[in-house]
Motif scaffolding. Structure first.
Motif, PDB file in Angstrom:
ATOM      1  N   ARG A 589      35.385  -4.124  16.355  1.00  0.00           N
ATOM      2  CA  ARG A 589      36.093  -4.802  17.449  1.00  0.00           C
ATOM      3  C   ARG A 589      35.146  -5.389  18.483  1.00  0.00           C
ATOM      4  NH1 ARG A 589      39.339  -0.064  16.906  1.00  0.00           N
ATOM      5  NH2 ARG A 589      38.260   0.874  18.707  1.00  0.00           N
ATOM      6  N   GLY A 590      33.885  -4.939  18.498  1.00  0.00           N
ATOM      7  CA  GLY A 590      32.936  -5.397  19.492  1.00  0.00           C
ATOM      8  C   GLY A 590      32.930  -4.518  20.717  1.00  0.00           C
ATOM      9  N   VAL A 591      31.868  -4.668  21.520  1.00  0.00           N
ATOM     10  CA  VAL A 591      31.714  -3.781  22.669  1.00  0.00           C
ATOM     11  C   VAL A 591      31.614  -4.536  23.993  1.00  0.00           C
ATOM     12  CG1 VAL A 591      30.703  -1.874  21.374  1.00  0.00           C
ATOM     13  CG2 VAL A 591      29.214  -3.698  22.241  1.00  0.00           C
ATOM     14  N   VAL A 592      31.370  -5.871  23.961  1.00  0.00           N
ATOM     15  CA  VAL A 592      31.286  -6.618  25.228  1.00  0.00           C
ATOM     16  C   VAL A 592      32.134  -7.886  25.226  1.00  0.00           C
ATOM     17  CG1 VAL A 592      29.005  -5.742  25.879  1.00  0.00           C
ATOM     18  CG2 VAL A 592      29.170  -7.830  24.496  1.00  0.00           C
ATOM     19  N   ARG A 713      20.791 -17.618   9.506  1.00  0.00           N
ATOM     20  CA  ARG A 713      20.703 -16.288  10.118  1.00  0.00           C
ATOM     21  C   ARG A 713      21.469 -16.308  11.433  1.00  0.00           C
ATOM     22  NH1 ARG A 713      16.278 -19.160  11.069  1.00  0.00           N
ATOM     23  NH2 ARG A 713      15.609 -19.423  13.246  1.00  0.00           N
ATOM     24  N   HIS A 714      21.583 -15.131  12.051  1.00  0.00           N
ATOM     25  CA  HIS A 714      22.057 -15.000  13.426  1.00  0.00           C
ATOM     26  C   HIS A 714      20.857 -14.684  14.323  1.00  0.00           C
ATOM     27  CE1 HIS A 714      26.187 -14.938  11.984  1.00  0.00           C
ATOM     28  NE2 HIS A 714      26.636 -14.814  13.223  1.00  0.00           N
ATOM     29  N   GLU A 715      20.871 -15.208  15.534  1.00  0.00           N
ATOM     30  CA  GLU A 715      19.818 -14.865  16.486  1.00  0.00           C
ATOM     31  C   GLU A 715      20.404 -14.861  17.894  1.00  0.00           C
ATOM     32  OE1 GLU A 715      17.535 -19.032  17.517  1.00  0.00           O
ATOM     33  OE2 GLU A 715      16.820 -17.871  15.785  1.00  0.00           O
ATOM     34  N   PRO A 716      19.748 -14.161  18.832  1.00  0.00           N
ATOM     35  CA  PRO A 716      20.300 -14.066  20.196  1.00  0.00           C
ATOM     36  C   PRO A 716      20.449 -15.438  20.851  1.00  0.00           C
ATOM     37  CG  PRO A 716      18.574 -12.435  19.864  1.00  0.00           C
ATOM     38  CD  PRO A 716      18.536 -13.332  18.670  1.00  0.00           C
ATOM     39  N   MET A 717      21.552 -15.621  21.549  1.00  0.00           N
ATOM     40  CA  MET A 717      21.769 -16.875  22.256  1.00  0.00           C
ATOM     41  C   MET A 717      21.208 -16.757  23.670  1.00  0.00           C
ATOM     42  SD  MET A 717      25.803 -16.976  23.313  1.00  0.00           S
ATOM     43  CE  MET A 717      26.275 -17.360  21.641  1.00  0.00           C
ATOM     44  N   PRO A 718      20.973 -17.906  24.321  1.00  0.00           N
ATOM     45  CA  PRO A 718      20.452 -17.867  25.691  1.00  0.00           C
ATOM     46  C   PRO A 718      21.349 -17.046  26.608  1.00  0.00           C
ATOM     47  CG  PRO A 718      20.334 -20.092  24.801  1.00  0.00           C
ATOM     48  CD  PRO A 718      21.087 -19.281  23.810  1.00  0.00           C
ATOM     49  N   ALA A 719      20.713 -16.403  27.610  1.00  0.00           N
ATOM     50  CA  ALA A 719      21.430 -15.463  28.471  1.00  0.00           C
ATOM     51  C   ALA A 719      22.591 -16.123  29.213  1.00  0.00           C
ATOM     52  CB  ALA A 719      20.452 -14.833  29.466  1.00  0.00           C
ATOM     53  N   GLN A 720      22.381 -17.321  29.747  1.00  0.00           N
ATOM     54  CA  GLN A 720      23.436 -17.967  30.508  1.00  0.00           C
ATOM     55  C   GLN A 720      24.622 -18.309  29.626  1.00  0.00           C
ATOM     56  OE1 GLN A 720      23.655 -18.383  33.917  1.00  0.00           O
ATOM     57  NE2 GLN A 720      25.755 -18.862  33.301  1.00  0.00           N
ATOM     58  N   ARG A 721      24.336 -18.789  28.415  1.00  0.00           N
ATOM     59  CA  ARG A 721      25.426 -19.126  27.491  1.00  0.00           C
ATOM     60  C   ARG A 721      26.185 -17.865  27.095  1.00  0.00           C
ATOM     61  NH1 ARG A 721      26.354 -23.555  24.016  1.00  0.00           N
ATOM     62  NH2 ARG A 721      28.587 -23.468  23.596  1.00  0.00           N
ATOM     63  N   ALA A 722      25.449 -16.780  26.871  1.00  0.00           N
ATOM     64  CA  ALA A 722      26.095 -15.521  26.502  1.00  0.00           C
ATOM     65  C   ALA A 722      26.963 -15.004  27.645  1.00  0.00           C
ATOM     66  CB  ALA A 722      25.035 -14.485  26.127  1.00  0.00           C
ATOM     67  N   GLU A 723      26.472 -15.167  28.884  1.00  0.00           N
ATOM     68  CA  GLU A 723      27.241 -14.711  30.031  1.00  0.00           C
ATOM     69  C   GLU A 723      28.544 -15.489  30.162  1.00  0.00           C
ATOM     70  OE1 GLU A 723      28.326 -12.243  32.834  1.00  0.00           O
ATOM     71  OE2 GLU A 723      26.440 -12.050  31.707  1.00  0.00           O
ATOM     72  N   ASP A 724      28.502 -16.794  29.883  1.00  0.00           N
ATOM     73  CA  ASP A 724      29.719 -17.605  29.939  1.00  0.00           C
ATOM     74  C   ASP A 724      30.746 -17.114  28.919  1.00  0.00           C
ATOM     75  OD1 ASP A 724      28.551 -19.123  31.898  1.00  0.00           O
ATOM     76  OD2 ASP A 724      27.925 -20.736  30.550  1.00  0.00           O
ATOM     77  N   ILE A 725      30.288 -16.766  27.725  1.00  0.00           N
ATOM     78  CA  ILE A 725      31.205 -16.303  26.683  1.00  0.00           C
ATOM     79  C   ILE A 725      31.777 -14.937  27.049  1.00  0.00           C
ATOM     80  CG2 ILE A 725      31.315 -15.538  24.275  1.00  0.00           C
ATOM     81  CD1 ILE A 725      29.421 -17.802  23.582  1.00  0.00           C
ATOM     82  N   ARG A 726      30.961 -14.069  27.639  1.00  0.00           N
ATOM     83  CA  ARG A 726      31.469 -12.769  28.078  1.00  0.00           C
ATOM     84  C   ARG A 726      32.543 -12.948  29.156  1.00  0.00           C
ATOM     85  NH1 ARG A 726      25.808 -11.228  28.095  1.00  0.00           N
ATOM     86  NH2 ARG A 726      25.344  -9.833  26.346  1.00  0.00           N
ATOM     87  N   ALA A 727      32.296 -13.886  30.050  1.00  0.00           N
ATOM     88  CA  ALA A 727      33.271 -14.131  31.114  1.00  0.00           C
ATOM     89  C   ALA A 727      34.587 -14.640  30.546  1.00  0.00           C
ATOM     90  CB  ALA A 727      32.692 -15.130  32.119  1.00  0.00           C
ATOM     91  N   GLN A 728      34.505 -15.512  29.546  1.00  0.00           N
ATOM     92  CA  GLN A 728      35.728 -16.013  28.908  1.00  0.00           C
ATOM     93  C   GLN A 728      36.476 -14.881  28.218  1.00  0.00           C
ATOM     94  OE1 GLN A 728      34.619 -19.216  26.297  1.00  0.00           O
ATOM     95  NE2 GLN A 728      33.696 -20.426  27.933  1.00  0.00           N
ATOM     96  N   ALA A 729      35.711 -13.974  27.591  1.00  0.00           N
ATOM     97  CA  ALA A 729      36.355 -12.869  26.870  1.00  0.00           C
ATOM     98  C   ALA A 729      37.048 -11.901  27.820  1.00  0.00           C
ATOM     99  CB  ALA A 729      35.316 -12.128  26.030  1.00  0.00           C
ATOM    100  N   SER A 730      36.493 -11.716  29.028  1.00  0.00           N
ATOM    101  CA  SER A 730      37.078 -10.760  29.975  1.00  0.00           C
ATOM    102  C   SER A 730      38.134 -11.382  30.871  1.00  0.00           C
ATOM    103  CB  SER A 730      35.971 -10.163  30.857  1.00  0.00           C
ATOM    104  OG  SER A 730      35.304 -11.191  31.588  1.00  0.00           O
ATOM    105  N   ALA A 731      38.266 -12.725  30.830  1.00  0.00           N
ATOM    106  CA  ALA A 731      39.261 -13.393  31.680  1.00  0.00           C
ATOM    107  C   ALA A 731      40.659 -13.037  31.201  1.00  0.00           C
ATOM    108  CB  ALA A 731      39.052 -14.902  31.653  1.00  0.00           C
ATOM    109  N   PRO A 732      41.620 -12.897  32.125  1.00  0.00           N
ATOM    110  CA  PRO A 732      42.991 -12.577  31.703  1.00  0.00           C
ATOM    111  C   PRO A 732      43.596 -13.711  30.897  1.00  0.00           C
ATOM    112  CG  PRO A 732      42.904 -13.115  34.047  1.00  0.00           C
ATOM    113  CD  PRO A 732      41.487 -13.008  33.588  1.00  0.00           C
ATOM    114  N   ALA A 733      44.403 -13.377  29.912  1.00  0.00           N
ATOM    115  CA  ALA A 733      45.011 -14.391  29.048  1.00  0.00           C
ATOM    116  C   ALA A 733      46.003 -15.222  29.834  1.00  0.00           C
ATOM    117  CB  ALA A 733      45.690 -13.716  27.866  1.00  0.00           C
TER     118      ALA A 733
END
Length: 733
Positions: A589-592, A713-733
């Motif tokens: 399910r993921g953790v973040v 392959r998969h590799e880490p994405m830039p920090a700012q881009r990752a932060e934007d995606i985390r914010a979208q995931a935590s935003a209320p539907a």
């Protein structure tokens, strides 16, 4: 001698038939959107009497549009077949879409045809011979398909025949430009006030005759002194080009010595060179004047098709026998030979069901014959390796279908009620099944995620999608197990719009489109510890489980490892698998941000249990809580998929492509020159940046580029881009 092609009246108009393969010519019209292909088909049909006026058959219906979607799209989106009869020959004219998104239909037309007319608009200048035209020209050259060019729109204000011919020679001719020469020169009328200069006649460079088309009739005219001078300048070049391709090696020596080469020899050598695909004549076409039937250049084009283009017997195709591994079986275009036909288009008719347009390569097909239908791919994946009874046969005529008694080798026909046949499948005799290798299809690279609009749509969606893919093999259907999205992969925006419109109007299914999700992943960049405590007591049997874990990152591709280091029995042995199950379920399910966790080692080293209240479910919950707590204490990276992209682009646009790839966070691995003045650019690009690349690249390189992609392959994405995606995931539907 009796005519080799004949006509018969049917309920829906006149059916044109041929008795032998040598009385058939299959010609595909190729050209960019707006070049005038459909107008040329209509003009040729009028010149042969198949149409009564532009685009209209006897009952007034339109011949060029295949379905209602084309009316709404204002462009041709499907292959259309219009047969005409000329000089005892049946000519199947295959009108193909000019828009790049429908190249799958165009390639089907190339497979069904034995020669190609490349239609070039003089009004577009060099842009009329774009990258797509060049790619198709080279594709035809690779299989030796005979080709001729037809220049249209010469009446445009800035159109110039000589300049357009030289442009075609420069772009398409390559090292054999001297084999691409005009057979005629245009005769112009006075220029109008709007700057347009109509073409009123043609000068035949071989016969030195002038023909007047100003009144919509092919009539001989007197040659003026100015026209004679034009003939003197251009005729010698044409004769030298024909002689250079002649099989008579003494002809050039005789010509250079001053001998006069007779007209019959020149015409014969020209026709042979055209049929071999070594000489590419340039012709001129214009629609008929208002109220007239005969368009300019139609007689000349029809003469070239019937006398210079090859018969189906000169277009060999091989097949393989199913199951015996005996290698290729050459097919001869013989009506008495073994049955072998290929489905080049599949359509659904609301009244008669599935209709298969087939090109006959060998044998004869009758209505109600039982045929073997076979496609490609592993035998366990085929759902159409079956025997089926064919329905009625008909001859296609644009949107119409006209009754047909039989389809012989070399011809094109429609077959009804083949419920399992798909585009690219082979029809053969049930007791001697054959398989013809399919034509190459472009890889669809534009994703669109869809879902059923309502419950009624959901019930019909699966069947409708299977029918859509059967009709259009350029559409790929994917059920993505990682993002849980249903994705249609298309060739471009127009292709996507047509696919969705077909679902709605033809199959009655309304779908909603969603943002396409890329399969991201999560991983621990640093180690961390976590404690999962699940203790509840509310009367009666309670829940009690405590576990402590350590999480450490692992190399890429390691997956999830679970290690048990519990000592002293603080976590009973029967509950250790429960902890692992809870950890793995939470990792999925993921953790973040809700994406699967990968490449970590989870070590269970301590915990507590209760003799009564501990249970499997309690320790699963505790394991999940421990992993979430560890994630909160660690740095968790988002991993994005990286694709290796290979872009083939004309040299003029390499710089623009390189700059665009850099703007997409791409890493250029190298460039290498290839044939035809093009370069292959290799780069690694995050897949998040490629969702619209099929559209953007076409615009960037003016249609002169194409690309392939492959996951690396998969590799880490830039920090700012990752932060934007985390914010979208935590935003209320």
């Amino acid at each position: 001698m009796a005519e080799r092609a004949s006509t018969s009246a049917g309920a829906n108009g006149t059916t044109i038939t041929a008795e032998r393969p040598d009385a058939i010519r299959n010609v595909v019209l190729v050209g960019q959107s707006g070049s005038g292909k459909t107008t040329l088909v209509e003009a040729l049909s009028m010149a042969t009497g198949a149409l009564t006026r532009a685009g209209r058959v006897e009952d007034g219906t339109c011949v060029s549009d295949y379905d209602d979607i084309e009316h709404r799209q204002h462009r041709s989106v499907q292959l259309s077949v219009v047969p005409v009869a000329y000089g005892g020959i049946k000519i199947n004219l295959l009108d193909t879409p000019g828009y790049a998104d429908f190249v799958g239909e165009l390639r089907a037309g190339l497979r069904a045809a034995d020669a190609a007319l490349f239609v070039i608009s003089a009004a577009a200048g060099a842009a009329g011979v774009g990258g797509q035209t060049l790619a198709l020209w080279e594709e035809c050259a690779s299989v030796g398909m005979p080709r001729a060019l037809v220049i249209t729109h010469l009446d445009a204000a800035r159109a110039d025949f000589d300049e357009m011919t030289e442009t075609c020679r420069d772009i398409l001719g390559g090292g054999a430009a001297e084999s691409m020469l005009p057979l005629h020169l245009p005769v112009y009328g006075p220029r109008g006030s709007d700057g347009h200069r109509p073409v009123t006649g043609l000068i035949d460079l071989l016969t030195e005759h002038v023909f007047d088309y100003s009144r919509g009739e092919h009539t001989r005219a007197e040659t003026t002194a100015e026209q004679a001078a034009l003939i003197d300048r251009a005729r010698g070049r044409l004769i030298e080009g024909i002689i250079a391709e002649s099989e008579d090696e003494t002809l050039m020596d005789r010509y250079l010595a001053g001998a006069e080469i007779d007209l019959t020899t020149l015409v014969t050598d020209l026709e042979r060179a055209v049929a071999r695909g070594t000489f590419h004549p340039v012709l001129i076409a214009a629609p008929p004047p208002e109220g007239a039937r005969e368009g300019l250049g139609m007689v000349e084009i029809l003469d070239l098709i019937t006398r210079g283009f090859p018969t189906p017997a000169e277009h060999p195709v091989s097949a393989s026998r199913l199951g015996d591994g005996s290698g290729p079986v050459p097919l001869t275009c013989d009506p008495a030979g073994p049955l072998a036909a290929e489905v080049i288009r599949t359509a659904s008719d609301p009244y008669v069901g599935r209709v298969s347009l087939v090109r006959m390569f060998s044998g004869t097909l009758h209505a109600d014959d039982t045929v073997h239908v076979c496609g490609h791919g592993p035998i366990e994946e085929r759902n159409h390796d079956v025997d089926e009874r064919a329905g009625g046969l008909s001859a296609p005529f644009g949107k119409q279908q006209r009754p047909l008694g039989q389809a012989i080798a070399g011809d094109i026909a429609c077959v009804g009620k083949l419920g399992h046949a798909e585009t690219g499948d082979t029809l053969s005799a049930k007791d001697a099944p054959l398989l013809i290798a399919p034509w190459p299809m472009p890889e669809p690279l534009l994703p669109v995620a869809i879902r059923a609009h309502g419950k009624a749509d959901e019930d019909k969606l699966s069947l409708s999608l299977s029918r859509l893919v059967a009709e259009d093999p350029a559409v790929r259907l994917e059920q993505n197990g990682q993002t849980h999205q249903l994705v249609l992969w298309c060739l471009g925006e127009a292709h996507r719009d047509v696919a969705l419109e077909r679902l709605r109007s033809r199959f009655g299914v309304q779908v909603d489109t969603l943002d396409h999700r890329v399969a991201l992943r999560e991983t621990f960049a640093t180690g961390a510890s976590g404690r999962g405590r699940h203790v509840k007591q509310s009367g009666g049997h309670g829940q009690y489980a405590i576990c402590e874990i350590e999480v450490a990152p692992l190399p890429e591709g390691s997956g999830i490892e679970f290690e048990d280091k519990v000592v002293g029995g603080v976590v009973p042995r029967q509950f250790i698998p429960s902890v692992e199950k809870g950890v793995r379920a939470q990792a999925a399910r993921g953790v973040v941000a809700g994406y699967p966790l990968v490449d970590v080692r989870v070590t269970l080293y301590d915990g507590k249990a209760h003799s009564v209240d501990s249970s499997d479910a309690a320790f699963q919950t505790a394991g999940a809580l421990a992993l979430r707590e560890a994630a909160a204490a660690a740095r968790v990276d988002l991993l994005e998929p990286i694709a290796e992209v290979r872009v083939t682009v004309s040299d003029d646009h390499v710089g623009a492509v390189l700059g665009d790839l850099s703007g997409r966070r791409g890493r250029v691995l190298g460039t290498e020159p290839t044939t035809g003045g093009r370069t292959v650019v290799r780069a690694e690009v995050p897949e998040l940046e490629l969702s619209r690349y099929a559209i953007d690249l076409r615009s960037l390189a003016h249609g002169s580029a194409h690309f392939t992609r492959a996951y690396t392959r998969h590799e880490p994405m830039p920090a700012q881009r990752a932060e934007d995606i985390r914010a979208q995931a935590s935003a209320p539907a």
